[in-house]
Design an enzyme around this catalytic site. Structure first.
Site, PDB file in Angstrom:
ATOM      1  N   GLU A  14      -0.792  -1.147  -4.216  1.00  0.00           N
ATOM      2  CA  GLU A  14      -1.752  -0.468  -4.227  1.00  0.00           C
ATOM      3  C   GLU A  14      -1.658   1.057  -4.082  1.00  0.00           C
ATOM      4  O   GLU A  14      -0.791   1.519  -2.984  1.00  0.00           O
ATOM      5  CB  GLU A  14      -2.634  -0.775  -2.906  1.00  0.00           C
ATOM      6  CG  GLU A  14      -4.197  -0.049  -2.704  1.00  0.00           C
ATOM      7  CD  GLU A  14      -4.661  -0.145  -1.535  1.00  0.00           C
ATOM      8  OE1 GLU A  14      -5.996   0.028  -1.414  1.00  0.00           O
ATOM      9  OE2 GLU A  14      -4.187  -0.004  -0.445  1.00  0.00           O
ATOM     10  N   ILE A  15      -2.211   1.600  -5.051  1.00  0.00           N
ATOM     11  CA  ILE A  15      -1.778   3.375  -4.932  1.00  0.00           C
ATOM     12  C   ILE A  15      -3.158   3.970  -4.214  1.00  0.00           C
ATOM     13  O   ILE A  15      -4.283   3.787  -4.846  1.00  0.00           O
ATOM     14  CB  ILE A  15      -1.455   3.797  -6.351  1.00  0.00           C
ATOM     15  CG1 ILE A  15      -0.245   2.885  -6.691  1.00  0.00           C
ATOM     16  CG2 ILE A  15      -1.156   5.327  -6.312  1.00  0.00           C
ATOM     17  CD1 ILE A  15       0.040   3.105  -8.352  1.00  0.00           C
ATOM     18  N   ARG A  16      -2.862   4.584  -3.470  1.00  0.00           N
ATOM     19  CA  ARG A  16      -4.019   5.364  -2.532  1.00  0.00           C
ATOM     20  C   ARG A  16      -3.985   6.852  -3.167  1.00  0.00           C
ATOM     21  O   ARG A  16      -3.325   7.662  -2.643  1.00  0.00           O
ATOM     22  CB  ARG A  16      -3.796   5.253  -1.188  1.00  0.00           C
ATOM     23  CG  ARG A  16      -3.911   3.996  -0.427  1.00  0.00           C
ATOM     24  CD  ARG A  16      -5.631   3.564  -0.640  1.00  0.00           C
ATOM     25  NE  ARG A  16      -6.233   4.537   0.257  1.00  0.00           N
ATOM     26  CZ  ARG A  16      -6.664   4.623   1.370  1.00  0.00           C
ATOM     27  NH1 ARG A  16      -6.200   3.402   2.191  1.00  0.00           N
ATOM     28  NH2 ARG A  16      -7.396   5.431   1.937  1.00  0.00           N
ATOM     29  N   HIS A  76     -15.852  -2.420   3.773  1.00  0.00           N
ATOM     30  CA  HIS A  76     -14.898  -2.417   4.718  1.00  0.00           C
ATOM     31  C   HIS A  76     -15.817  -2.124   6.045  1.00  0.00           C
ATOM     32  O   HIS A  76     -16.914  -1.081   6.058  1.00  0.00           O
ATOM     33  CB  HIS A  76     -13.966  -1.430   4.986  1.00  0.00           C
ATOM     34  CG  HIS A  76     -12.969  -1.389   3.963  1.00  0.00           C
ATOM     35  ND1 HIS A  76     -13.045  -1.376   2.667  1.00  0.00           N
ATOM     36  CD2 HIS A  76     -11.556  -1.949   4.043  1.00  0.00           C
ATOM     37  CE1 HIS A  76     -11.995  -1.536   1.747  1.00  0.00           C
ATOM     38  NE2 HIS A  76     -10.970  -1.743   2.608  1.00  0.00           N
ATOM     39  N   GLN A 131      -1.281  -4.151   9.702  1.00  0.00           N
ATOM     40  CA  GLN A 131      -0.619  -4.283   8.576  1.00  0.00           C
ATOM     41  C   GLN A 131       0.674  -4.738   8.604  1.00  0.00           C
ATOM     42  O   GLN A 131       1.351  -4.330   9.484  1.00  0.00           O
ATOM     43  CB  GLN A 131      -0.575  -3.014   7.569  1.00  0.00           C
ATOM     44  CG  GLN A 131      -0.608  -3.617   5.995  1.00  0.00           C
ATOM     45  CD  GLN A 131      -0.565  -2.194   5.124  1.00  0.00           C
ATOM     46  OE1 GLN A 131       0.045  -1.111   5.325  1.00  0.00           O
ATOM     47  NE2 GLN A 131      -1.740  -2.513   4.250  1.00  0.00           N
ATOM     48  N   LYS A 188     -13.302  -7.807  -2.155  1.00  0.00           N
ATOM     49  CA  LYS A 188     -12.463  -7.641  -0.987  1.00  0.00           C
ATOM     50  C   LYS A 188     -13.457  -7.193   0.034  1.00  0.00           C
ATOM     51  O   LYS A 188     -14.186  -6.311  -0.084  1.00  0.00           O
ATOM     52  CB  LYS A 188     -11.616  -6.179  -1.217  1.00  0.00           C
ATOM     53  CG  LYS A 188     -10.767  -6.034   0.140  1.00  0.00           C
ATOM     54  CD  LYS A 188      -9.962  -4.790  -0.299  1.00  0.00           C
ATOM     55  CE  LYS A 188      -8.949  -4.172   0.805  1.00  0.00           C
ATOM     56  NZ  LYS A 188      -8.676  -2.911   0.723  1.00  0.00           N
ATOM     57  N   ARG A 219     -10.233   6.494  -1.931  1.00  0.00           N
ATOM     58  CA  ARG A 219     -11.238   6.171  -1.036  1.00  0.00           C
ATOM     59  C   ARG A 219     -11.688   7.523  -0.445  1.00  0.00           C
ATOM     60  O   ARG A 219     -10.999   8.467  -0.096  1.00  0.00           O
ATOM     61  CB  ARG A 219     -10.451   5.511   0.085  1.00  0.00           C
ATOM     62  CG  ARG A 219     -11.287   4.730   1.228  1.00  0.00           C
ATOM     63  CD  ARG A 219     -11.990   3.498   0.647  1.00  0.00           C
ATOM     64  NE  ARG A 219     -11.124   2.210   0.581  1.00  0.00           N
ATOM     65  CZ  ARG A 219     -11.169   1.423  -0.441  1.00  0.00           C
ATOM     66  NH1 ARG A 219     -11.891   1.266  -1.537  1.00  0.00           N
ATOM     67  NH2 ARG A 219     -10.152   0.254  -0.378  1.00  0.00           N
ATOM     68  N   ARG A 267      -4.255 -11.716   8.089  1.00  0.00           N
ATOM     69  CA  ARG A 267      -3.619 -10.987   6.725  1.00  0.00           C
ATOM     70  C   ARG A 267      -2.660 -12.118   6.098  1.00  0.00           C
ATOM     71  O   ARG A 267      -2.205 -11.723   5.074  1.00  0.00           O
ATOM     72  CB  ARG A 267      -2.847  -9.821   7.407  1.00  0.00           C
ATOM     73  CG  ARG A 267      -3.927  -8.628   7.595  1.00  0.00           C
ATOM     74  CD  ARG A 267      -3.178  -7.493   8.192  1.00  0.00           C
ATOM     75  NE  ARG A 267      -3.902  -6.314   8.206  1.00  0.00           N
ATOM     76  CZ  ARG A 267      -4.189  -5.303   7.059  1.00  0.00           C
ATOM     77  NH1 ARG A 267      -3.716  -5.476   6.309  1.00  0.00           N
ATOM     78  NH2 ARG A 267      -4.842  -4.422   7.615  1.00  0.00           N
ATOM     79  N   SER A 326       1.053  -1.005   0.101  1.00  0.00           N
ATOM     80  CA  SER A 326      -0.161   0.070   0.086  1.00  0.00           C
ATOM     81  C   SER A 326       0.970   1.235  -0.019  1.00  0.00           C
ATOM     82  O   SER A 326       1.733   1.301   0.908  1.00  0.00           O
ATOM     83  CB  SER A 326      -0.828   0.155   1.276  1.00  0.00           C
ATOM     84  OG  SER A 326      -1.877  -0.941   1.221  1.00  0.00           O
TER      85      SER A 326
END
EC number: 4.2.1.10
Length: 223
Positions: free
Chosen positions: A32-34, A121, A209, A147, A62, A186, A8
């Site tokens: 993962e590019i936020r 989520h 994480q 997800k 997000r 995880r 991430s």
């Protein structure tokens, strides 16, 4: 079998995204590019800077209502999601709640043949097994990449998230729990069929994480 990771990245400038992405892809299968951590006007520039690596990128924008940082309004966010889709990333993560409310976005993403990761989520708790199964069933109507992430308050919560793998059918399911009680999920999700697990380069981007180095060490353990 190779267990895959996804680093991430939550950087605040286009150049920093590019630099971190290059480092991450030396250690990890995906990133993962936020994009929600960037200013709105920086997103098109970032996409251009990293377009060659988008085939290994999960792109996420997000909103604040879903634990993100996107500074703009929903109309702006939808427009940027459509822009990201044009770059044909490995996966485009869009929230189930967003897709439920926006049938025109669903149609658009289908028309562009975007590989969609439908995400959901719960930042407070872990729902019941029945609720989780129903949620997965609804989400899988939109994509076979699903997800589902909860917040674990006990080991039982983590187990409940992992039990979903036995019900996933043909879905590429990513299901685990956040928080200290969820940490083990995880890792275990990989052994149950998750296409990858989310990791950090160092400082966690999400609660519980692991770093990419930690996960690589664990999954490479020999008997």
């Amino acid at each position: 079998m190779k267990y895959k990771t996804c680093v991430s990245i939550a950087e605040k400038t286009p150049n920093k995204v590019k630099q971190t992405l290059k480092i991450a892809l030396k250690k990890s299968d995906y990133v993962e590019i936020r994009f929600d951590f960037l200013k709105i006007e920086q997103i098109p520039e970032t996409l251009e800077l990293i377009k060659k690596d988008l085939k290994k990128s999960v792109c996420t924008l997000r909103p604040k209502t879903e634990g993100g940082q996107f500074p703009g309004n929903e109309k702006e966010r939808i427009a940027i999601i459509k822009l990201i889709a044009e770059y044909n990333p490995f996966l485009l993560d869009v929230e189930f709640n967003t897709l439920k409310k926006n049938s025109s976005l669903v149609r658009y993403l289908k028309s562009t043949k975007t590989k969609l990761l439908v995400s959901w989520h719960d930042f407070k708790k872990t729902p019941s097994s029945t609720e989780l199964k129903n949620k997965m069933k609804q989400m899988s109507k939109l994509s076979n990449f699903v997800k589902i992430v909860s917040t674990a308050k006990s080991t039982d919560d983590s187990t409940r998230m992992l039990e979903l793998y036995s019900k996933r059918g043909k879905n590429n399911l990513i299901s685990f729990a956040m928080g200290d009680f969820g940490r083990i999920s995880r890792i275990l999700c990989l052994y149950l069929g998750s296409p990858y697990t989310y990791v950090s380069l160092g400082k966690p981007v999400a609660p519980g994480q692991f770093s990419v180095d930690e996960v690589n060490k664990i999954t490479n353990l020999k008997k």
